[in-house]
Design a protein around this motif. Structure first.
Motif, PDB file in Angstrom:
ATOM      1  N   PRO A  39      76.635 -63.900   8.987  1.00 57.04           N
ATOM      2  CA  PRO A  39      75.238 -63.678   8.599  1.00 57.04           C
ATOM      3  C   PRO A  39      74.982 -64.202   7.179  1.00 57.04           C
ATOM      4  O   PRO A  39      75.800 -63.993   6.277  1.00 57.04           O
ATOM      5  N   ILE A  40      73.842 -64.861   6.996  1.00 56.89           N
ATOM      6  CA  ILE A  40      73.525 -65.537   5.728  1.00 56.89           C
ATOM      7  C   ILE A  40      72.183 -65.059   5.187  1.00 56.89           C
ATOM      8  O   ILE A  40      71.199 -64.985   5.923  1.00 56.89           O
ATOM      9  N   LEU A  41      72.157 -64.753   3.877  1.00 56.44           N
ATOM     10  CA  LEU A  41      70.907 -64.461   3.191  1.00 56.44           C
ATOM     11  C   LEU A  41      70.850 -65.289   1.913  1.00 56.44           C
ATOM     12  O   LEU A  41      71.699 -65.138   1.026  1.00 56.44           O
ATOM     13  N   LEU A  42      69.861 -66.144   1.802  1.00 57.58           N
ATOM     14  CA  LEU A  42      69.595 -66.876   0.567  1.00 57.58           C
ATOM     15  C   LEU A  42      68.701 -65.988  -0.288  1.00 57.58           C
ATOM     16  O   LEU A  42      67.509 -65.835   0.003  1.00 57.58           O
ATOM     17  N   HIS A  43      69.274 -65.402  -1.319  1.00 56.01           N
ATOM     18  CA  HIS A  43      68.519 -64.451  -2.131  1.00 56.01           C
ATOM     19  C   HIS A  43      67.728 -65.171  -3.212  1.00 56.01           C
ATOM     20  O   HIS A  43      68.083 -66.261  -3.662  1.00 56.01           O
ATOM     21  N   CYS A  44      66.605 -64.581  -3.615  1.00 55.19           N
ATOM     22  CA  CYS A  44      65.763 -65.092  -4.696  1.00 55.19           C
ATOM     23  C   CYS A  44      65.539 -66.592  -4.539  1.00 55.19           C
ATOM     24  O   CYS A  44      65.788 -67.366  -5.454  1.00 55.19           O
ATOM     25  N   PHE A  45      65.051 -66.989  -3.390  1.00 56.06           N
ATOM     26  CA  PHE A  45      64.981 -68.412  -3.083  1.00 56.06           C
ATOM     27  C   PHE A  45      64.046 -69.143  -4.042  1.00 56.06           C
ATOM     28  O   PHE A  45      62.875 -68.786  -4.203  1.00 56.06           O
ATOM     29  N   SER A  46      64.585 -70.186  -4.680  1.00 58.80           N
ATOM     30  CA  SER A  46      63.787 -71.044  -5.555  1.00 58.80           C
ATOM     31  C   SER A  46      64.297 -72.475  -5.479  1.00 58.80           C
ATOM     32  O   SER A  46      64.088 -73.268  -6.401  1.00 58.80           O
ATOM     33  N   SER A  47      64.980 -72.781  -4.374  1.00 67.81           N
ATOM     34  CA  SER A  47      65.590 -74.094  -4.185  1.00 67.81           C
ATOM     35  C   SER A  47      64.638 -75.020  -3.431  1.00 67.81           C
ATOM     36  O   SER A  47      63.465 -74.710  -3.245  1.00 67.81           O
ATOM     37  N   GLY A  48      65.176 -76.153  -2.977  1.00 69.27           N
ATOM     38  CA  GLY A  48      64.346 -77.139  -2.320  1.00 69.27           C
ATOM     39  C   GLY A  48      64.169 -76.902  -0.840  1.00 69.27           C
ATOM     40  O   GLY A  48      64.871 -76.095  -0.213  1.00 69.27           O
ATOM     41  N   ARG A  49      63.243 -77.638  -0.269  1.00 69.55           N
ATOM     42  CA  ARG A  49      62.921 -77.497   1.149  1.00 69.55           C
ATOM     43  C   ARG A  49      64.113 -77.800   2.051  1.00 69.55           C
ATOM     44  O   ARG A  49      64.302 -77.141   3.078  1.00 69.55           O
ATOM     45  N   GLU A  50      64.923 -78.794   1.701  1.00 71.22           N
ATOM     46  CA  GLU A  50      66.027 -79.160   2.579  1.00 71.22           C
ATOM     47  C   GLU A  50      67.012 -78.016   2.736  1.00 71.22           C
ATOM     48  O   GLU A  50      67.503 -77.760   3.850  1.00 71.22           O
ATOM     49  N   LEU A  51      67.317 -77.320   1.646  1.00 73.93           N
ATOM     50  CA  LEU A  51      68.226 -76.180   1.760  1.00 73.93           C
ATOM     51  C   LEU A  51      67.632 -75.117   2.678  1.00 73.93           C
ATOM     52  O   LEU A  51      68.326 -74.562   3.528  1.00 73.93           O
ATOM     53  N   MET A  52      66.354 -74.818   2.518  1.00 73.63           N
ATOM     54  CA  MET A  52      65.720 -73.834   3.400  1.00 73.63           C
ATOM     55  C   MET A  52      65.830 -74.253   4.858  1.00 73.63           C
ATOM     56  O   MET A  52      66.228 -73.464   5.716  1.00 73.63           O
ATOM     57  N   GLU A  53      65.493 -75.497   5.147  1.00 79.61           N
ATOM     58  CA  GLU A  53      65.464 -75.950   6.537  1.00 79.61           C
ATOM     59  C   GLU A  53      66.862 -75.989   7.157  1.00 79.61           C
ATOM     60  O   GLU A  53      67.052 -75.547   8.295  1.00 79.61           O
ATOM     61  N   ARG A  54      67.831 -76.479   6.420  1.00 75.96           N
ATOM     62  CA  ARG A  54      69.173 -76.585   6.983  1.00 75.96           C
ATOM     63  C   ARG A  54      69.863 -75.228   7.061  1.00 75.96           C
ATOM     64  O   ARG A  54      70.639 -74.970   7.984  1.00 75.96           O
ATOM     65  N   ALA A  55      69.558 -74.347   6.120  1.00 70.59           N
ATOM     66  CA  ALA A  55      70.137 -73.006   6.189  1.00 70.59           C
ATOM     67  C   ALA A  55      69.519 -72.188   7.314  1.00 70.59           C
ATOM     68  O   ALA A  55      70.238 -71.493   8.051  1.00 70.59           O
ATOM     69  N   THR A  56      68.204 -72.251   7.470  1.00 74.30           N
ATOM     70  CA  THR A  56      67.593 -71.495   8.562  1.00 74.30           C
ATOM     71  C   THR A  56      68.021 -72.043   9.919  1.00 74.30           C
ATOM     72  O   THR A  56      68.096 -71.299  10.902  1.00 74.30           O
ATOM     73  N   ALA A  57      68.346 -73.342   9.977  1.00 76.27           N
ATOM     74  CA  ALA A  57      68.875 -73.909  11.221  1.00 76.27           C
ATOM     75  C   ALA A  57      70.230 -73.292  11.565  1.00 76.27           C
ATOM     76  O   ALA A  57      70.630 -73.261  12.738  1.00 76.27           O
ATOM     77  N   LEU A  58      70.912 -72.777  10.536  1.00 73.31           N
ATOM     78  CA  LEU A  58      72.201 -72.096  10.753  1.00 73.31           C
ATOM     79  C   LEU A  58      72.016 -70.602  11.014  1.00 73.31           C
ATOM     80  O   LEU A  58      72.994 -69.880  11.190  1.00 73.31           O
ATOM     81  N   GLY A  59      70.773 -70.139  10.997  1.00 68.91           N
ATOM     82  CA  GLY A  59      70.489 -68.727  11.235  1.00 68.91           C
ATOM     83  C   GLY A  59      70.219 -67.922   9.985  1.00 68.91           C
ATOM     84  O   GLY A  59      70.100 -66.693  10.057  1.00 68.91           O
ATOM     85  N   ALA A  60      70.125 -68.589   8.829  1.00 72.84           N
ATOM     86  CA  ALA A  60      69.960 -67.873   7.568  1.00 72.84           C
ATOM     87  C   ALA A  60      68.607 -67.189   7.460  1.00 72.84           C
ATOM     88  O   ALA A  60      67.607 -67.652   8.016  1.00 72.84           O
ATOM     89  N   PHE A  61      68.606 -66.096   6.704  1.00 75.09           N
ATOM     90  CA  PHE A  61      67.389 -65.423   6.273  1.00 75.09           C
ATOM     91  C   PHE A  61      67.112 -65.865   4.842  1.00 75.09           C
ATOM     92  O   PHE A  61      68.018 -66.260   4.111  1.00 75.09           O
ATOM     93  N   VAL A  62      65.839 -65.773   4.428  1.00 77.71           N
ATOM     94  CA  VAL A  62      65.428 -66.246   3.106  1.00 77.71           C
ATOM     95  C   VAL A  62      64.626 -65.145   2.426  1.00 77.71           C
ATOM     96  O   VAL A  62      63.651 -64.643   2.992  1.00 77.71           O
ATOM     97  N   SER A  63      65.036 -64.784   1.220  1.00 77.59           N
ATOM     98  CA  SER A  63      64.360 -63.718   0.484  1.00 77.59           C
ATOM     99  C   SER A  63      63.633 -64.291  -0.720  1.00 77.59           C
ATOM    100  O   SER A  63      64.177 -65.110  -1.465  1.00 77.59           O
ATOM    101  N   PHE A  64      62.398 -63.830  -0.923  1.00 73.80           N
ATOM    102  CA  PHE A  64      61.583 -64.301  -2.035  1.00 73.80           C
ATOM    103  C   PHE A  64      61.384 -63.187  -3.058  1.00 73.80           C
ATOM    104  O   PHE A  64      61.202 -62.018  -2.703  1.00 73.80           O
TER     105      PHE A  64
END
Length: 263
Positions: A150-175
């Motif tokens: 299970p993956i959580l990208l915390h305090c997301f402030s990175s680029g679109r590619e990281l969001m898209e490729r991580a969510t393709a792996l099942g990641a959650f994204v926290s703002f």
């Protein structure tokens, strides 16, 4: 009900104020929060806060700033500490190339150990990623190839590619409160495209207070304002965003008892 999925209640900024912080959070409908480990050697402080308060859970891990100091922490130690009933995640761990407080190869090795612990325990790894998008993508895709976690990208402030490729792996994204800043148009555009079933909110308190408190000490109660802005970004009612992010939290942090995340 809103969940602050990432805060640091053990930091000196909050000394002697935990009860008051929790009361103010409850008044803002923030009824559950996760205090995050940044050093395994200081984990006892984080765990004690979670043990003392029913509304607080915690994680265990080594922040990338501390990676060099804790390069000796083994996967097995993380797994053992994570067995505590109040520990619901691994981390925060990851890569920080903005400050480079630890050598990058050491950051990567320590991060991979946290991923291994997440894979062994089934608990989500709470990821800190700053100015390291390419290496973060490479590590996540390589490690996922070895076995899901299970993956959580915390305090997301990175680029679109990281969001898209991580969510393709099942990641959650926290703002965090960064989403509310006037110059965060690009980040809001990215948030708009994150699937609704992958969204979480957080404070990262005591840092990154949302508008209108920017520049002041952050605290869990303020996550309600970030959730409101995220609702505006997604074009839904604040009540829907609160329900959605709480449900997403419950799915990701599955170790939390269901009654704790039931409005």
């Amino acid at each position: 009900m809103i969940v602050d999925s990432h805060c640091h209640l053990d930091f000196p900024d909050f000394a002697g104020e935990t009860d008051a912080l929790i009361a103010r959070a409850a008044a803002a409908d923030v009824r559950l929060m996760v205090t995050i480990g940044t050093r395994v050697r200081d984990f006892g402080k984080v765990r004690a806060i979670a043990e003392a308060h029913s509304q607080v859970y915690c994680t265990v891990g080594t922040h990338p700033h501390e990676a060099e100091k804790e390069a000796d922490v083994a996967v097995e130690e993380l797994v053992d500490l994570a067995a505590h009933p109040k520990v619901i995640g691994i981390g925060e761990a990851g890569l920080d190339y903005f400050y480079d407080s630890s050598p990058r190869d050491v950051q990567a090795e320590v991060f991979r150990r946290h991923i291994a612990a997440a894979r062994m325990t089934g608990l989500p790894v709470c990821i800190h990623s700053r100015d390291a998008d390419a290496d973060m993508i490479a590590i996540l895709e390589e490690e996922t190839g070895k076995g899901a976690f299970p993956i959580l990208l915390h305090c997301f402030s990175s680029g679109r590619e990281l969001m898209e490729r991580a969510t393709a792996l099942g990641a959650f994204v926290s703002f965090s409160g960064i989403l509310t800043f006037k110059r965060s148009d690009e980040l809001r555009a990215i948030a708009r495209d994150v699937p609704m079933d992958r969204l979480l909110v957080e404070t990262d308190a005591p840092y990154l207070a949302p508008l209108p408190w920017r520049g002041k000490r952050n605290e869990p109660a303020y996550v309600a304002h970030t959730a409101k802005v995220l609702a505006e970004v997604k074009g839904v009612a604040p009540e829907e965003m609160a329900a959605t992010t709480t449900a997403n939290f419950a799915r990701l942090f599955a170790k939390v008892p269901r009654e704790a995340v039931t409005p």
